[in-house]
Design a protein around this motif. Sequence first.
Motif, short mmCIF file in Angstrom:
data_model
loop_
_atom_site.label_atom_id
_atom_site.label_comp_id
_atom_site.label_asym_id
_atom_site.label_seq_id
_atom_site.Cartn_x
_atom_site.Cartn_y
_atom_site.Cartn_z
N SER A 221 -9.51 -2.89 12.95
CA SER A 221 -8.27 -2.59 12.22
C SER A 221 -8.06 -1.08 12.12
CB SER A 221 -8.32 -3.18 10.81
OG SER A 221 -8.46 -4.59 10.86
N GLN A 222 -9.14 -0.33 11.89
CA GLN A 222 -9.04 1.13 11.85
C GLN A 222 -8.61 1.69 13.19
OE1 GLN A 222 -12.92 2.34 10.54
NE2 GLN A 222 -12.55 1.85 8.39
N MET A 223 -9.16 1.12 14.28
CA MET A 223 -8.77 1.54 15.62
C MET A 223 -7.29 1.25 15.86
SD MET A 223 -12.01 0.23 17.89
CE MET A 223 -11.07 0.47 19.41
N LEU A 224 -6.84 0.09 15.42
CA LEU A 224 -5.44 -0.29 15.60
C LEU A 224 -4.52 0.68 14.87
CD1 LEU A 224 -4.16 -3.97 15.23
CD2 LEU A 224 -2.76 -1.99 14.68
N ILE A 225 -4.86 1.01 13.63
CA ILE A 225 -4.03 1.93 12.86
C ILE A 225 -4.00 3.31 13.50
CG2 ILE A 225 -3.88 3.17 10.65
CD1 ILE A 225 -4.83 0.58 9.29
N PHE B 163 -5.66 -7.19 20.20
CA PHE B 163 -6.44 -7.29 18.97
C PHE B 163 -6.38 -8.70 18.42
CE2 PHE B 163 -5.37 -2.83 19.31
CZ PHE B 163 -6.51 -2.17 18.88
N SER B 164 -7.37 -9.07 17.63
CA SER B 164 -7.41 -10.40 17.01
C SER B 164 -6.37 -10.51 15.91
CB SER B 164 -8.80 -10.67 16.42
OG SER B 164 -9.01 -9.83 15.28
N ASP B 165 -6.05 -11.74 15.54
CA ASP B 165 -5.11 -11.96 14.44
C ASP B 165 -5.63 -11.33 13.15
OD1 ASP B 165 -3.49 -13.35 16.14
OD2 ASP B 165 -3.64 -15.28 15.11
N GLN B 166 -6.92 -11.43 12.91
CA GLN B 166 -7.47 -10.87 11.67
C GLN B 166 -7.34 -9.36 11.64
OE1 GLN B 166 -8.36 -12.84 9.04
NE2 GLN B 166 -7.48 -14.36 10.44
N ALA B 167 -7.53 -8.70 12.78
CA ALA B 167 -7.35 -7.26 12.84
C ALA B 167 -5.88 -6.90 12.61
CB ALA B 167 -7.82 -6.72 14.19
N LEU B 168 -4.98 -7.68 13.19
CA LEU B 168 -3.55 -7.45 12.99
C LEU B 168 -3.16 -7.58 11.52
CD1 LEU B 168 -2.06 -9.44 16.02
CD2 LEU B 168 -2.16 -6.95 15.79
N LYS C 27 -1.26 -5.11 6.66
CA LYS C 27 -1.27 -5.05 5.20
C LYS C 27 -1.52 -3.61 4.72
CE LYS C 27 -3.31 -8.48 2.96
NZ LYS C 27 -4.28 -9.56 2.61
N GLU C 28 -2.38 -2.90 5.42
CA GLU C 28 -2.64 -1.52 5.06
C GLU C 28 -1.41 -0.64 5.32
OE1 GLU C 28 -4.61 1.92 3.78
OE2 GLU C 28 -5.14 -0.20 3.54
N LEU C 29 -0.71 -0.90 6.43
CA LEU C 29 0.43 -0.06 6.81
C LEU C 29 1.64 -0.26 5.90
CD1 LEU C 29 0.11 -0.50 10.68
CD2 LEU C 29 -0.13 1.67 9.44
N VAL C 30 1.81 -1.44 5.34
CA VAL C 30 2.99 -1.69 4.50
C VAL C 30 2.67 -1.67 3.02
CG1 VAL C 30 3.99 -3.12 6.35
CG2 VAL C 30 2.80 -4.24 4.44
N ARG C 31 1.42 -1.45 2.68
CA ARG C 31 0.96 -1.60 1.29
C ARG C 31 1.80 -0.79 0.30
NH1 ARG C 31 -4.84 0.77 0.29
NH2 ARG C 31 -3.59 2.63 0.73
N ASP C 32 2.16 0.43 0.67
CA ASP C 32 2.84 1.31 -0.28
C ASP C 32 4.36 1.30 -0.13
OD1 ASP C 32 0.39 2.11 -1.36
OD2 ASP C 32 0.14 3.67 0.16
N LEU C 33 4.89 0.44 0.73
CA LEU C 33 6.34 0.36 0.89
C LEU C 33 6.96 -0.37 -0.31
CD1 LEU C 33 6.65 -0.57 4.68
CD2 LEU C 33 6.91 1.69 3.63
N PRO C 34 8.21 -0.09 -0.64
CA PRO C 34 8.85 -0.77 -1.78
C PRO C 34 8.84 -2.29 -1.66
CG PRO C 34 10.19 1.08 -1.03
CD PRO C 34 9.10 0.91 -0.03
N ASP C 35 8.97 -2.78 -0.43
CA ASP C 35 8.99 -4.22 -0.21
C ASP C 35 7.71 -4.70 0.48
OD1 ASP C 35 9.44 -2.97 2.21
OD2 ASP C 35 11.03 -4.34 2.86
N GLY C 36 6.64 -3.93 0.37
CA GLY C 36 5.40 -4.26 1.08
C GLY C 36 4.86 -5.62 0.72
N ALA C 37 4.81 -5.93 -0.57
CA ALA C 37 4.28 -7.23 -1.00
C ALA C 37 5.12 -8.38 -0.45
CB ALA C 37 4.22 -7.30 -2.52
N ASP C 38 6.45 -8.19 -0.41
CA ASP C 38 7.34 -9.22 0.12
C ASP C 38 7.09 -9.43 1.61
OD1 ASP C 38 8.52 -9.61 -2.33
OD2 ASP C 38 10.17 -8.22 -1.94
N ARG C 39 6.91 -8.33 2.34
CA ARG C 39 6.66 -8.45 3.78
C ARG C 39 5.36 -9.22 4.04
NH1 ARG C 39 8.47 -2.96 6.99
NH2 ARG C 39 10.05 -2.21 5.53
N ILE C 40 4.34 -8.93 3.27
CA ILE C 40 3.04 -9.59 3.47
C ILE C 40 3.14 -11.08 3.18
CG2 ILE C 40 0.70 -9.75 2.53
CD1 ILE C 40 0.86 -6.65 2.15
#
Length: 283
Positions: free
Chosen positions: A5-9, A187-192, A197-210
């Motif tokens: 996941s770190q590599m992907l980011i 990448f695997s689904d789990q890595a994705l 989740k890390e990339l959208v965590r701080d967005l205003p609608d991050g929780a909704d996207r997840i």
Amino acid sequence: MSLSSQMLIGLNRLFPLPVHPFNLANDGQMSYTEWQFQKGDQTIQFFLPFHSQEQMFTGKTVLDIGCGGGGKTCYYATFRPEKMIGIDIVPHYAEEGNAFAKEKGLADVVSFMTGDAANMTFADNTFDTIIMNDAMEHVGEPEKTLEECFRVLKPGGHLYINFPPYYHPYGAHLSDAIGIPWVHALFSDQALIRAYKELVRDLPDGADRISFRFSTQPDGRETISYINQMTIKRFRRIQQGVTQPAVYQQEIPLRNQLKVLAEMPGLREFFVKMVVCVYRKDK
């Protein structure tokens, strides 16, 4: 967070994000529904070699399956159907669609409802036209959804289907946060899931996207539940069980220059932009 996941980011920093309605909405440029409305013409282009907009919609009773916020549905309604209904499994889309139809002066023609396309409440032989734009890759029970479509379609009516196959460069439907093409083949689904989740965590609608994209299985494992991983191969296999005639079919390449690759058995899943199919229900 796992090493993959770190590599992907880290890799994701090298790729610009494609234009995505969620990000346009966050930036205050336009709502998701307005974006859909403006993209409605692009949807119709896939079917114009077979039918004009008037043949598809004018004077017809129309069902739009997987309508989302209803913008494309309202665009179709500008071609003067007798009646049009948009259906989506996400509850808040019905409210958004009805408000948008009122805003566009189309509320007398268009209405929206929440429902499961695999178990619809409409009577047999209700609709002249059914359109599934970018929906076949999302429905949980595609075979049952097709059965339901033919049940509620009038004899002589048409079902219009188009969808990007799973191995399309952005077929994982995570491109609002991950710009790497074909990332789901790397990448695997789990890595994705962890990276997204890390990339959208701080967005205003991050929780909704997840919550919109992922779900947790009984064993605690998270899955990308927003899509069903519909490949061309899987769709063709499903088609073998359909008794109604397919009257038009196309596989649109990512670019015309890549047409040869989109026709090669080992590569076509990766280089086809859109699978297009029109069915007619026998009279």
